[in-house]
Design a protein around this motif. Structure first.
Motif, PDB file in Angstrom:
ATOM      1  N   SER A  76       0.820  -1.231   0.167  1.00  0.00           N
ATOM      2  CA  SER A  76       0.099   0.053  -0.014  1.00  0.00           C
ATOM      3  C   SER A  76       1.025   0.939   0.160  1.00  0.00           C
ATOM      4  CB  SER A  76      -0.888   0.046   1.401  1.00  0.00           C
ATOM      5  OG  SER A  76      -0.289  -0.147   2.416  1.00  0.00           O
ATOM      6  N   GLU A  77       2.185   1.116   0.237  1.00  0.00           N
ATOM      7  CA  GLU A  77       2.876   2.307   0.432  1.00  0.00           C
ATOM      8  C   GLU A  77       3.447   2.774  -1.378  1.00  0.00           C
ATOM      9  OE1 GLU A  77       5.876   2.412   3.990  1.00  0.00           O
ATOM     10  OE2 GLU A  77       5.858   0.455   3.170  1.00  0.00           O
ATOM     11  N   ASN A  78       3.910   3.957  -1.534  1.00  0.00           N
ATOM     12  CA  ASN A  78       4.656   4.193  -2.682  1.00  0.00           C
ATOM     13  C   ASN A  78       6.034   4.140  -2.789  1.00  0.00           C
ATOM     14  OD1 ASN A  78       5.504   6.902  -2.046  1.00  0.00           O
ATOM     15  ND2 ASN A  78       3.552   7.389  -2.155  1.00  0.00           N
ATOM     16  N   LEU A  79       6.643   4.114  -3.659  1.00  0.00           N
ATOM     17  CA  LEU A  79       8.184   3.909  -3.807  1.00  0.00           C
ATOM     18  C   LEU A  79       8.932   5.095  -3.121  1.00  0.00           C
ATOM     19  CD1 LEU A  79       8.604   2.459  -7.474  1.00  0.00           C
ATOM     20  CD2 LEU A  79       8.607   1.118  -5.175  1.00  0.00           C
ATOM     21  N   LEU A  80       8.052   6.313  -3.254  1.00  0.00           N
ATOM     22  CA  LEU A  80       8.861   7.668  -2.686  1.00  0.00           C
ATOM     23  C   LEU A  80       8.899   7.331  -1.166  1.00  0.00           C
ATOM     24  CD1 LEU A  80       9.907  10.176  -3.282  1.00  0.00           C
ATOM     25  CD2 LEU A  80       7.619  11.130  -3.061  1.00  0.00           C
ATOM     26  N   GLU A  81       7.661   6.832  -0.337  1.00  0.00           N
ATOM     27  CA  GLU A  81       7.657   6.692   0.881  1.00  0.00           C
ATOM     28  C   GLU A  81       8.703   5.573   1.403  1.00  0.00           C
ATOM     29  OE1 GLU A  81       3.655   5.536   1.385  1.00  0.00           O
ATOM     30  OE2 GLU A  81       2.953   7.579   1.550  1.00  0.00           O
ATOM     31  N   ILE A  82       8.891   4.576   0.597  1.00  0.00           N
ATOM     32  CA  ILE A  82       9.665   3.560   1.084  1.00  0.00           C
ATOM     33  C   ILE A  82      11.189   3.881   0.979  1.00  0.00           C
ATOM     34  CG2 ILE A  82      10.534   1.208   0.766  1.00  0.00           C
ATOM     35  CD1 ILE A  82       7.578   0.388  -0.531  1.00  0.00           C
ATOM     36  N   ALA A  83      11.522   4.488  -0.146  1.00  0.00           N
ATOM     37  CA  ALA A  83      12.777   5.147  -0.539  1.00  0.00           C
ATOM     38  C   ALA A  83      13.154   6.201   0.896  1.00  0.00           C
ATOM     39  CB  ALA A  83      13.066   5.785  -1.691  1.00  0.00           C
ATOM     40  N   LYS A  84      12.472   7.027   1.175  1.00  0.00           N
ATOM     41  CA  LYS A  84      12.739   8.018   2.150  1.00  0.00           C
ATOM     42  C   LYS A  84      12.958   7.340   3.491  1.00  0.00           C
ATOM     43  CE  LYS A  84      10.757  12.185   4.338  1.00  0.00           C
ATOM     44  NZ  LYS A  84       9.744  12.976   4.261  1.00  0.00           N
ATOM     45  N   ARG A  85      12.143   6.114   3.881  1.00  0.00           N
ATOM     46  CA  ARG A  85      12.433   5.657   4.935  1.00  0.00           C
ATOM     47  C   ARG A  85      13.728   4.843   5.049  1.00  0.00           C
ATOM     48  NH1 ARG A  85       7.951   2.245   5.011  1.00  0.00           N
ATOM     49  NH2 ARG A  85       9.090   0.586   4.013  1.00  0.00           N
ATOM     50  N   GLU A  86      14.190   4.279   4.012  1.00  0.00           N
ATOM     51  CA  GLU A  86      15.447   3.590   3.645  1.00  0.00           C
ATOM     52  C   GLU A  86      16.575   4.501   3.560  1.00  0.00           C
ATOM     53  OE1 GLU A  86      16.183   0.537   3.782  1.00  0.00           O
ATOM     54  OE2 GLU A  86      13.967   0.119   4.233  1.00  0.00           O
ATOM     55  N   GLY A  87      16.255   5.965   3.508  1.00  0.00           N
ATOM     56  CA  GLY A  87      17.222   6.787   3.406  1.00  0.00           C
ATOM     57  C   GLY A  87      17.800   7.333   1.965  1.00  0.00           C
ATOM     58  N   VAL A  88      16.834   7.053   1.218  1.00  0.00           N
ATOM     59  CA  VAL A  88      17.257   7.144  -0.266  1.00  0.00           C
ATOM     60  C   VAL A  88      16.416   8.483  -0.766  1.00  0.00           C
ATOM     61  CG1 VAL A  88      17.004   6.703  -2.690  1.00  0.00           C
ATOM     62  CG2 VAL A  88      17.765   4.939  -0.836  1.00  0.00           C
ATOM     63  N   GLU A  89      17.104   9.462  -0.869  1.00  0.00           N
ATOM     64  CA  GLU A  89      16.449  11.029  -1.334  1.00  0.00           C
ATOM     65  C   GLU A  89      15.977  11.114  -2.805  1.00  0.00           C
ATOM     66  OE1 GLU A  89      16.897  14.979   1.027  1.00  0.00           O
ATOM     67  OE2 GLU A  89      18.463  14.519  -0.505  1.00  0.00           O
ATOM     68  N   ILE A  90      14.592  11.417  -3.138  1.00  0.00           N
ATOM     69  CA  ILE A  90      14.148  11.436  -4.306  1.00  0.00           C
ATOM     70  C   ILE A  90      13.754  12.707  -4.559  1.00  0.00           C
ATOM     71  CG2 ILE A  90      12.774  10.528  -6.325  1.00  0.00           C
ATOM     72  CD1 ILE A  90      12.832   7.907  -4.870  1.00  0.00           C
ATOM     73  N   ALA A  91      13.902  13.770  -5.572  1.00  0.00           N
ATOM     74  CA  ALA A  91      13.246  14.865  -5.576  1.00  0.00           C
ATOM     75  C   ALA A  91      11.724  14.687  -5.826  1.00  0.00           C
ATOM     76  CB  ALA A  91      13.844  15.530  -6.840  1.00  0.00           C
ATOM     77  N   HIS A  92      10.808  15.728  -5.163  1.00  0.00           N
ATOM     78  CA  HIS A  92       9.381  15.523  -5.477  1.00  0.00           C
ATOM     79  C   HIS A  92       8.988  16.994  -5.326  1.00  0.00           C
ATOM     80  CE1 HIS A  92      10.146  14.520  -1.196  1.00  0.00           C
ATOM     81  NE2 HIS A  92       8.961  15.154  -0.956  1.00  0.00           N
TER      82      HIS A  92
END
Length: 188
Positions: A76-92
């Motif tokens: 149910s999560e999106n890739l941006l939320e998971i990446a943020k939780r894993e310490g990977v920053e994605i511009a948004h």
């Protein structure tokens, strides 16, 4: 049933028989505290999840690769939320937690193994075995181009400086735009 003011409800947190209020667990998983109802004897406080929040908590977990690392997230999560939780920053730019996920800005695009086009990470859910790359040359080049086009269209006045576009452009190393700003549209 009559409801009492929110301030009155906060005075008496409902407990589950232990010393800690039930809100402790629910706050950890991001479930908001809501007043369910009131009776003539007093206010009943409960911690309740909305249907969407309950469905998110019940969603199965999936394992996939994010920049070469094995990660796990809820379907149910999106890739941006998971990446943020894993310490990977994605511009948004257009994604804000709690609002509808539309993916209109395209600043958060990532490369997904086996797919021809880049996908917006803010509105894409993970699937088992998915291979996601946020830092590939193709994805970063596209992210930079989106930010550069937006910067080109922004006036250079002081009141527009230091906004989200400027901050992400600085993080990705986008310099002065190569493109001319669009011509102003005449007013009717």
């Amino acid at each position: 049933l009559p409801r009492r003011a929110d301030a009155d409800m906060r005075e008496r947190p409902h407990t589950n028989g232990s010393d800690k209020p039930q809100t402790a667990f629910l706050n950890k998983v991001g479930v908001s505290r809501v007043a369910v109802g009131a009776s003539r004897q007093g206010v009943i406080d409960m911690n309740a999840a909305t249907r969407n929040e309950a469905a998110a908590l019940d969603a199965p977990t999936v394992s996939f690769k994010l920049n070469g690392r094995d990660v796990t997230g809820r379907a149910s999560e999106n890739l941006l939320e998971i990446a943020k939780r894993e310490g990977v920053e994605i511009a948004h730019l257009c994604y804000k937690q709690g609002l509808e996920q539309v993916g209109t800005c395209r600043a958060c695009v990532v490369e997904i193994g086996g797919e021809r086009v880049l996908a917006p990470s803010c509105c894409r859910a993970p699937t088992a075995g998915m291979v996601v790359t946020t830092d590939s040359e193709r994805a970063v080049k596209s992210q930079k181009l989106v930010l550069e086009l937006l910067l080109a269209d922004m006036p250079q006045t002081l009141f527009t400086r230091h906004n989200e576009v400027d901050e992400w452009a600085a993080k990705l190393g986008v310099g002065k735009p190569r493109f001319e700003a669009r011509a102003k549209v005449a007013q009717d």
